[in-house]
Design a protein around this motif. Sequence first.
Motif, PDB file in Angstrom:
ATOM      1  N   PRO A  37      19.705  56.856  33.889  1.00 40.63           N
ATOM      2  CA  PRO A  37      20.958  57.307  34.504  1.00 40.63           C
ATOM      3  C   PRO A  37      21.957  57.831  33.474  1.00 40.63           C
ATOM      4  CG  PRO A  37      20.243  55.243  35.487  1.00 40.63           C
ATOM      5  CD  PRO A  37      19.318  55.501  34.335  1.00 40.63           C
ATOM      6  N   GLU A  38      21.963  57.223  32.281  1.00 39.71           N
ATOM      7  CA  GLU A  38      22.894  57.683  31.237  1.00 39.71           C
ATOM      8  C   GLU A  38      22.543  59.091  30.777  1.00 39.71           C
ATOM      9  OE1 GLU A  38      22.519  53.201  30.923  1.00 39.71           O
ATOM     10  OE2 GLU A  38      21.095  54.875  30.994  1.00 39.71           O
ATOM     11  N   LEU A  39      21.268  59.348  30.537  1.00 39.63           N
ATOM     12  CA  LEU A  39      20.855  60.677  30.091  1.00 39.63           C
ATOM     13  C   LEU A  39      21.155  61.736  31.145  1.00 39.63           C
ATOM     14  CD1 LEU A  39      17.439  59.828  28.383  1.00 39.63           C
ATOM     15  CD2 LEU A  39      19.506  60.661  27.244  1.00 39.63           C
ATOM     16  N   VAL A  40      20.909  61.401  32.389  1.00 40.05           N
ATOM     17  CA  VAL A  40      21.212  62.332  33.476  1.00 40.05           C
ATOM     18  C   VAL A  40      22.707  62.640  33.497  1.00 40.05           C
ATOM     19  CG1 VAL A  40      21.273  62.623  35.987  1.00 40.05           C
ATOM     20  CG2 VAL A  40      19.238  61.657  34.883  1.00 40.05           C
ATOM     21  N   GLU A  41      23.531  61.604  33.363  1.00 39.27           N
ATOM     22  CA  GLU A  41      24.988  61.803  33.368  1.00 39.27           C
ATOM     23  C   GLU A  41      25.428  62.668  32.194  1.00 39.27           C
ATOM     24  OE1 GLU A  41      29.142  59.282  32.777  1.00 39.27           O
ATOM     25  OE2 GLU A  41      27.244  58.200  32.990  1.00 39.27           O
ATOM     26  N   HIS A  91      23.678  64.888  30.492  1.00 39.18           N
ATOM     27  CA  HIS A  91      23.240  66.273  30.671  1.00 39.18           C
ATOM     28  C   HIS A  91      24.141  67.012  31.668  1.00 39.18           C
ATOM     29  CE1 HIS A  91      18.941  65.074  29.225  1.00 39.18           C
ATOM     30  NE2 HIS A  91      19.767  65.271  28.227  1.00 39.18           N
ATOM     31  N   HIS A  92      24.531  66.327  32.728  1.00 38.91           N
ATOM     32  CA  HIS A  92      25.472  66.935  33.677  1.00 38.91           C
ATOM     33  C   HIS A  92      26.820  67.192  32.999  1.00 38.91           C
ATOM     34  CE1 HIS A  92      22.917  66.893  37.102  1.00 38.91           C
ATOM     35  NE2 HIS A  92      22.901  65.584  37.278  1.00 38.91           N
ATOM     36  N   LEU A  93      27.228  66.261  32.163  1.00 39.07           N
ATOM     37  CA  LEU A  93      28.508  66.388  31.456  1.00 39.07           C
ATOM     38  C   LEU A  93      28.507  67.604  30.534  1.00 39.07           C
ATOM     39  CD1 LEU A  93      31.205  64.799  31.139  1.00 39.07           C
ATOM     40  CD2 LEU A  93      30.137  63.605  29.214  1.00 39.07           C
ATOM     41  N   ILE A  94      27.421  67.785  29.795  1.00 34.43           N
ATOM     42  CA  ILE A  94      27.335  68.925  28.884  1.00 34.43           C
ATOM     43  C   ILE A  94      27.283  70.235  29.659  1.00 34.43           C
ATOM     44  CG2 ILE A  94      25.821  70.064  27.214  1.00 34.43           C
ATOM     45  CD1 ILE A  94      27.474  67.745  26.080  1.00 34.43           C
ATOM     46  N   HIS A  95      26.559  70.251  30.771  1.00 34.20           N
ATOM     47  CA  HIS A  95      26.505  71.457  31.604  1.00 34.20           C
ATOM     48  C   HIS A  95      27.894  71.790  32.142  1.00 34.20           C
ATOM     49  CE1 HIS A  95      25.856  73.953  35.168  1.00 34.20           C
ATOM     50  NE2 HIS A  95      24.732  74.352  34.598  1.00 34.20           N
ATOM     51  N   ALA A  96      28.610  70.775  32.606  1.00 40.18           N
ATOM     52  CA  ALA A  96      29.958  70.993  33.140  1.00 40.18           C
ATOM     53  C   ALA A  96      30.919  71.443  32.049  1.00 40.18           C
ATOM     54  CB  ALA A  96      30.473  69.703  33.796  1.00 40.18           C
ATOM     55  N   THR A  97      30.646  71.054  30.826  1.00 41.08           N
ATOM     56  CA  THR A  97      31.483  71.467  29.695  1.00 41.08           C
ATOM     57  C   THR A  97      31.177  72.895  29.282  1.00 41.08           C
ATOM     58  OG1 THR A  97      31.609  69.183  28.893  1.00 41.08           O
ATOM     59  CG2 THR A  97      32.103  70.921  27.307  1.00 41.08           C
ATOM     60  N   ALA A  98      29.904  73.261  29.313  1.00 42.74           N
ATOM     61  CA  ALA A  98      29.505  74.609  28.901  1.00 42.74           C
ATOM     62  C   ALA A  98      29.984  75.672  29.880  1.00 42.74           C
ATOM     63  CB  ALA A  98      27.984  74.677  28.761  1.00 42.74           C
ATOM     64  N   GLN A  99      30.017  75.328  31.174  1.00 42.23           N
ATOM     65  CA  GLN A  99      30.312  76.322  32.205  1.00 42.23           C
ATOM     66  C   GLN A  99      31.658  77.035  31.996  1.00 42.23           C
ATOM     67  OE1 GLN A  99      28.181  77.430  34.878  1.00 42.23           O
ATOM     68  NE2 GLN A  99      29.754  78.976  34.561  1.00 42.23           N
ATOM     69  N   PRO A 100      32.771  76.317  31.812  1.00 45.67           N
ATOM     70  CA  PRO A 100      34.036  77.033  31.624  1.00 45.67           C
ATOM     71  C   PRO A 100      34.099  77.821  30.320  1.00 45.67           C
ATOM     72  CG  PRO A 100      34.361  74.652  31.439  1.00 45.67           C
ATOM     73  CD  PRO A 100      32.979  74.866  31.935  1.00 45.67           C
ATOM     74  N   LEU A 101      33.468  77.323  29.256  1.00 48.17           N
ATOM     75  CA  LEU A 101      33.436  78.086  28.001  1.00 48.17           C
ATOM     76  C   LEU A 101      32.709  79.407  28.203  1.00 48.17           C
ATOM     77  CD1 LEU A 101      32.559  75.303  25.407  1.00 48.17           C
ATOM     78  CD2 LEU A 101      34.608  76.721  25.348  1.00 48.17           C
ATOM     79  N   LEU A 102      31.553  79.343  28.860  1.00 47.43           N
ATOM     80  CA  LEU A 102      30.808  80.559  29.146  1.00 47.43           C
ATOM     81  C   LEU A 102      31.589  81.454  30.091  1.00 47.43           C
ATOM     82  CD1 LEU A 102      28.259  82.301  29.052  1.00 47.43           C
ATOM     83  CD2 LEU A 102      27.290  80.857  30.853  1.00 47.43           C
ATOM     84  N   GLY A 103      32.196  80.872  31.115  1.00 46.07           N
ATOM     85  CA  GLY A 103      32.973  81.651  32.071  1.00 46.07           C
ATOM     86  C   GLY A 103      34.125  82.392  31.416  1.00 46.07           C
ATOM     87  N   ASP A 104      34.798  81.723  30.468  1.00 47.43           N
ATOM     88  CA  ASP A 104      35.898  82.377  29.744  1.00 47.43           C
ATOM     89  C   ASP A 104      35.388  83.604  28.985  1.00 47.43           C
ATOM     90  OD1 ASP A 104      37.606  80.406  30.633  1.00 47.43           O
ATOM     91  OD2 ASP A 104      37.675  79.317  28.730  1.00 47.43           O
ATOM     92  N   ALA A 105      34.251  83.441  28.285  1.00 45.10           N
ATOM     93  CA  ALA A 105      33.702  84.541  27.498  1.00 45.10           C
ATOM     94  C   ALA A 105      33.211  85.671  28.399  1.00 45.10           C
ATOM     95  CB  ALA A 105      32.564  84.026  26.612  1.00 45.10           C
TER      96      ALA A 105
END
Length: 198
Positions: free
Chosen positions: A132-136, A138-152
């Motif tokens: 469960p920790e690894l799943v959380e 990975h979701h956290l990193i994906h949620a973090t990457a999304q706005p950075l990518l969206g900004d660019a």
Amino acid sequence: MAASVHPAQPPGAQGLSRSDARRNRQRLLDAAALAFNAEGAGASLDDIARAAGVGNATLYRHFPTRQVLITAVYDDRFRGLCAAAEEFRTTRPALEALTTWLRLVIDHITGNCGLRDAFIAAHRIDADEQTPELVEWHHLIHATAQPLLGDAQSAGHIRPDLAADELLALTTAVARAYNGEPPRADRLLSLILEGIQR
């Protein structure tokens, strides 16, 4: 019967105590990260406490078991990545924020191999098994990457059809392909970034 009288605490004493506890906890996490990355899951907890400048009792008060400590260290590393992303978004141009963060992701993957192995050993799982920790995380990193990518992408720097999970997969592949060879990993990431820019 007279009421009990407790000595008054000096102003701010309780706050200082909490602040000291937070500092001690972070020192333990930092010392443990170094130890687990260097020595694996069997790293000496006594040595970790000593390196953090605290006693064993303080270590066990924060982290009652080795598994809890290893998990907390890994969690701290992931959340540090997320905090860095937030800082980059507010202090750097969009493309620079994204590329700088992706390099941090590579550093995280290549610099925490021992910690990942320690986590796997402590949780008694296979290398490709999820907890469960690894799943959380990975979701956290994906949620973090999304706005950075969206900004660019919004700024017109990155092709609009690229998804965050695709970008993270490419970045992870770079880190694993050239683990232990930072210059080559950085060059390959630069080539990928050139390929996805508009």
